[in-house]
Enzyme design. Structure first.
Site, PDB file in Angstrom:
ATOM      1  N   ASP A 186      -7.885  -3.583   7.141  1.00  0.00           N
ATOM      2  CA  ASP A 186      -6.908  -2.491   7.226  1.00  0.00           C
ATOM      3  C   ASP A 186      -6.421  -2.357   8.670  1.00  0.00           C
ATOM      4  O   ASP A 186      -6.121  -1.261   9.154  1.00  0.00           O
ATOM      5  CB  ASP A 186      -7.497  -1.175   6.730  1.00  0.00           C
ATOM      6  CG  ASP A 186      -6.435  -0.134   6.373  1.00  0.00           C
ATOM      7  OD1 ASP A 186      -5.245  -0.499   6.294  1.00  0.00           O
ATOM      8  OD2 ASP A 186      -6.791   1.046   6.193  1.00  0.00           O
TER       9      ASP A 186
ATOM     10  N   HIS B 250      -5.658   5.740  -2.626  1.00  0.00           N
ATOM     11  CA  HIS B 250      -4.921   6.918  -2.154  1.00  0.00           C
ATOM     12  C   HIS B 250      -4.675   7.833  -3.347  1.00  0.00           C
ATOM     13  O   HIS B 250      -3.536   8.205  -3.642  1.00  0.00           O
ATOM     14  CB  HIS B 250      -3.615   6.503  -1.487  1.00  0.00           C
ATOM     15  CG  HIS B 250      -3.801   5.904  -0.127  1.00  0.00           C
ATOM     16  ND1 HIS B 250      -3.868   6.676   1.018  1.00  0.00           N
ATOM     17  CD2 HIS B 250      -3.966   4.623   0.269  1.00  0.00           C
ATOM     18  CE1 HIS B 250      -4.037   5.876   2.063  1.00  0.00           C
ATOM     19  NE2 HIS B 250      -4.108   4.624   1.631  1.00  0.00           N
TER      20      HIS B 250
ATOM     21  N   ALA C 110      -2.759   7.862   6.215  1.00  0.00           N
ATOM     22  CA  ALA C 110      -1.800   7.661   7.303  1.00  0.00           C
ATOM     23  C   ALA C 110      -0.462   7.159   6.785  1.00  0.00           C
ATOM     24  O   ALA C 110       0.197   6.327   7.425  1.00  0.00           O
ATOM     25  CB  ALA C 110      -2.375   6.698   8.326  1.00  0.00           C
TER      26      ALA C 110
ATOM     27  N   GLU D 244       0.874  -1.178   0.000  1.00  0.00           N
ATOM     28  CA  GLU D 244       0.000   0.000   0.000  1.00  0.00           C
ATOM     29  C   GLU D 244       0.912   1.229   0.000  1.00  0.00           C
ATOM     30  O   GLU D 244       1.102   1.891   0.997  1.00  0.00           O
ATOM     31  CB  GLU D 244      -0.917  -0.001   1.218  1.00  0.00           C
ATOM     32  CG  GLU D 244      -2.001   1.068   1.107  1.00  0.00           C
ATOM     33  CD  GLU D 244      -2.874   1.162   2.335  1.00  0.00           C
ATOM     34  OE1 GLU D 244      -3.917   1.825   2.260  1.00  0.00           O
ATOM     35  OE2 GLU D 244      -2.520   0.586   3.380  1.00  0.00           O
TER      36      GLU D 244
END
Length: 411
Positions: free
Chosen positions: A302, A225, A170, A159
């Site tokens: 997650d 993202h 984050a 990720e």
């Protein structure tokens, strides 16, 4: 470390009162009966016969087997489900750790894996956060070695670091970068065939070439993202991307004139990851996603290292995280930093949101299995791997079985 941290891939436990697991002579055989089977094929009373870690027969009917088997086979260990729901084992495409341990860590990952297994996750893709490439190479090598020795570990998910700085969530912005052929080749080499998924923001320079290289290598490319609009995301899906990382989160919202990546994924028949923890999504959005993409929703955790641990201060990659009242947030900005979710809770919350249980179970089982090209997982069919969960009235596991071995029994 949590109380269940020792329950590893091959660990069994003494039969507990809630499990009703009988001992038998043949350790490689198992008979599960008087169950309500739920998988992508629907809901029906039935039973399963397992040999050598594989489902060899699936029957329908009540009691001990009102199909071709009238009684449990002699000399075979049995699990009497006593009318409880039995599902295939859960598959988590996207989780970062548990029990105080991150999958990025150079540490024994067994307690983190065991925590999720106790909650029904029998197969896991281990997610790694954005980091300098040398650190990611080292983490990929560790996961590759673990996957080679433990069939319940399916490989790794990167990720990042190929994420949009404006939608970093984050992730440490200082290590985000654009993909290059050299970096992709280094990461693929380090993973030694165990890299399963990479999240990329498709608007980045080099994203198209990276996507092609990864797809050619058999890696699932996910959009996430990202600041991409509908057209950019749709183009990425049409050119090989197959999933949307935690849909609705860290991406442009779905608006009436700017539908964004979510509707692009819907229109392209991609898989939508959802984090159903009561924090990341409103229940109405969860219901809507299942209606928009039937059979193409994957419930993921997650989950970060704080999962299964007390509230307090933690680290995610290079960032400080505070966990309080079931929410993990960055200490400086308050942005969500993953979750402390387990997949049994995701199932319960999805059902409580109004999602049909068959659809919710499919999102934990067959959909992620099919995305990974694992037609032997996530279903009750002859020849499938013998992963299953016996669920209690609150959708929490009473018994967890993987590869035909009992991993957990409630006492």
């Amino acid at each position: 470390m949590t109380a269940d941290a020792g329950a590893g891939a091959g660990a069994g436990a003494g039969a507990g009162a809630g499990a009703d697991v009988g001992a038998g002579a043949d350790a490689d055989a198992l008979f599960v009966h008087d169950a309500v089977l739920i998988d992508s094929a629907g809901r029906r009373p039935g039973w399963l016969r397992i040999e050598g870690g594989v489902v060899v027969e699936v029957g329908t009917g009540v009691g001990t087997g009102a199909g071709s088997l009238a009684e449990p086979p002699a000399g075979v260990r049995t699990i009497d489900a006593r009318g409880r729901v039995v599902t295939p084992g859960f598959i988590d495409l996207h989780g970062h750790g548990a029990a105080g341990i991150s999958y990025d860590d150079d540490a024994d990952l067994a307690p983190a894996l065991a925590h999720h297994r106790r909650h029904g996750t029998t197969r896991q893709v281990l997610s790694l956060v954005s980091a300098p490439i040398d650190r990611q190479e080292a983490a990929l090598r560790r996961v590759a070695a673990l996957a080679a020795s433990d069939p319940l570990v399916l490989g790794s998910h990167l990720e990042g670091p190929y994420l949009a700085p404006t939608r970093k969530g984050a992730h440490d912005e200082t290590v985000l970068t654009t993909p290059t052929a050299e970096s992709i080749d280094r990461l693929l080499a380090a993973a030694v065939g165990s890299l399963r998924m990479v999240t990329i923001a498709p608007e980045l320079d080099g994203a198209a070439d990276a996507r092609s290289r990864l797809v050619e290598a058999g890696v699932v490319v996910a959009v996430g993202h990202t600041a991409a609009d509908y057209d950019c995301a749709l183009d990425a899906f049409r050119r090989g991307a197959r999933a949307l990382t935690h849909a609705f989160n860290t991406m442009p919202p779905l608006l009436h004139r700017e539908p964004g990546p979510v509707l692009a994924a819907v229109d392209a028949d991609a898989v939508l990851e959802l984090i159903v923890d009561g924090v990341h999504l409103h229940p109405a959005v969860t219901r809507a996603a299942f209606r928009l993409a039937p059979g193409r929703v994957a419930l993921v955790t997650d989950a970060m290292s704080a999962t299964g641990s007390a509230d307090g201060a933690y680290r995610l990659g290079g960032l400080d995280v505070v966990v309080s009242d079931g929410e993990a947030r960055l200490a400086d900005s308050g942005a969500l930093a993953g979750s402390v979710l387990t997949q049994d809770v995701a199932l319960r919350l999805a059902v409580e949101s109004g999602v049909d249980p068959v659809a919710a179970v499919t999102a934990l089982t067959r959909t992620p299995a099919d995305l990974l090209g694992r037609g032997d997982l996530g279903r009750f069919e002859v020849g499938a791997r013998a992963d299953l969960v016996v669920l209690g009235a609150d959708w929490s596991p009473d018994v967890v079985v993987a590869e035909g071995a009992v991993l957990f029994e409630a006492s």
